[in-house]
Motif scaffolding. Structure first.
Motif, mmCIF file in Angstrom:
data_model
loop_
_atom_site.group_PDB
_atom_site.id
_atom_site.type_symbol
_atom_site.label_atom_id
_atom_site.label_comp_id
_atom_site.label_asym_id
_atom_site.label_seq_id
_atom_site.Cartn_x
_atom_site.Cartn_y
_atom_site.Cartn_z
ATOM 1 N N ASP A 60 2.192 12.448 7.186
ATOM 2 C CA ASP A 60 1.855 11.250 8.074
ATOM 3 C C ASP A 60 2.967 11.020 9.116
ATOM 4 O OD1 ASP A 60 -0.698 10.774 7.323
ATOM 5 O OD2 ASP A 60 0.127 9.197 5.901
ATOM 6 N N GLN B 259 5.985 9.044 10.775
ATOM 7 C CA GLN B 259 6.776 7.963 10.343
ATOM 8 C C GLN B 259 6.754 6.876 11.228
ATOM 9 O OE1 GLN B 259 8.541 7.984 7.312
ATOM 10 N NE2 GLN B 259 7.839 10.106 6.952
ATOM 11 N N CYS C 202 0.857 4.560 3.771
ATOM 12 C CA CYS C 202 1.645 5.684 4.433
ATOM 13 C C CYS C 202 1.189 6.019 6.088
ATOM 14 C CB CYS C 202 1.227 7.193 3.919
ATOM 15 S SG CYS C 202 2.216 7.744 2.509
ATOM 16 N N ARG D 284 5.798 9.087 0.095
ATOM 17 C CA ARG D 284 5.201 10.250 1.382
ATOM 18 C C ARG D 284 5.040 11.810 0.837
ATOM 19 N NH1 ARG D 284 4.371 6.995 5.877
ATOM 20 N NH2 ARG D 284 5.955 5.074 5.813
#
Lengths: 162, 162
Positions: free
Chosen positions: A2, A4, B62, B117
């Motif tokens: 993903d 940030q 996330c 993550r």
DNA sequence: TATTGTTATACTCTATAACTATA
DNA sequence: TATAGTTATAGAGTATAACAATA
């Protein structure tokens, strides 16, 4: 992986559902659709003293060729011990009965009583309405195709009930 | 209304799944497909100390635009009190953290940590394999269409994440 | 020795109500 | 007064192991 967040502060702006990998995840979609369907089903069946699980057992017990508890556990993907309590409950209310299989005295065949058949028939009407409210979201001309595909996932290869 | 058995004796002959109204019931098919998918998902995620539910929370945490617990409860169709324990668990393992929303000090925004993550990214690969084993039963050219229809059922109208 | 149903146990999930702190 | 999160509790669902009767 993903993205940030671009800032240190937690961000939240959009109130509508936005992009999320999860909403493209077929397993998640399946789980969420089932949650909706299950809630509607349980609500529709509550008036009959049934839930989705006990309704499924009762329905199978209404078949001309009834199943043993072992077979019910495979069809419904429930542990044999769970079938015991579901059948106990239905039996205590006079909706099904257990009969020892003459050809294998270990096995018990679960059969609906006349009362059980009446209750199931009435419950089925209510359940069907609940279903409609869930699956009406699909374009009418696609519904039966969707159900076929769902069947491919849900049922083992052998079970052809067309 | 189901057919009645033709004999007083309980009958059982066919070992393969035979005709049953239940196997045409979309809600039942959905529940059974979900049971298969959930089992595969939980198995795939077990090595990461996750289950399907906690994986879903972690995945939403996330996102670049993180959600409050209230929003998570709506997205996942879980009661707010269930979100509490899921987030408690992930937080105790350092995978997510709670941050008070500066614009509404009642609300808590759930954000994944760097570790969270990493764990999610690794878990996602395993989850994807498990998914494939479930949805590979569909003809390849129909899969994305099936997922679109599933999406129509699973997600409220507003959520367009194309 | 293997299988069916059963009992028991523990854990996960679901649903509800009440409480606190903020709005 | 209403809402977000929390706590507590009870009931439903899931998973496992062990046992009796039967195969």
């Amino acid at each position: 992986m993903d993205q940030q967040p671009t800032a240190d502060e937690p961000t939240r702006s959009r109130s509508t559902l936005d992009d999320a990998e999860l909403f493209e995840d077929p397993s998640f979609l399946l789980a969420r659709a089932n949650s909706i369907s299950l809630a509607a089903g349980n609500t529709a069946l509550a008036g009959f003293g049934l839930r989705v699980r006990s309704y499924a057992v009762l329905t199978l017990a209404c078949r001309p060729t009834c199943a043993t508890q072992r077979e019910l556990s495979e069809l419904l993907r429930l542990d044999p011990s769970q079938i015991v309590s579901l059948v106990d409950n239905l039996q205590s209310r006079g909706l099904v009965c257990r009969k020892t299989d003459p050809s294998d005295r270990r096995a018990k065949i679960v059969t609906a009583t006349d009362l059980g058949r009446e209750v199931r028939a009435a419950a089925a009407l209510s359940a069907r309405d609940a279903q409609a409210s869930v699956f009406d979201r699909l374009p009418a001309e696609e519904r039966s195709h969707f159900f076929e595909l769902l069947r491919d996932i849900a049922l083992p290869d052998g079970s052809d009930a067309h």
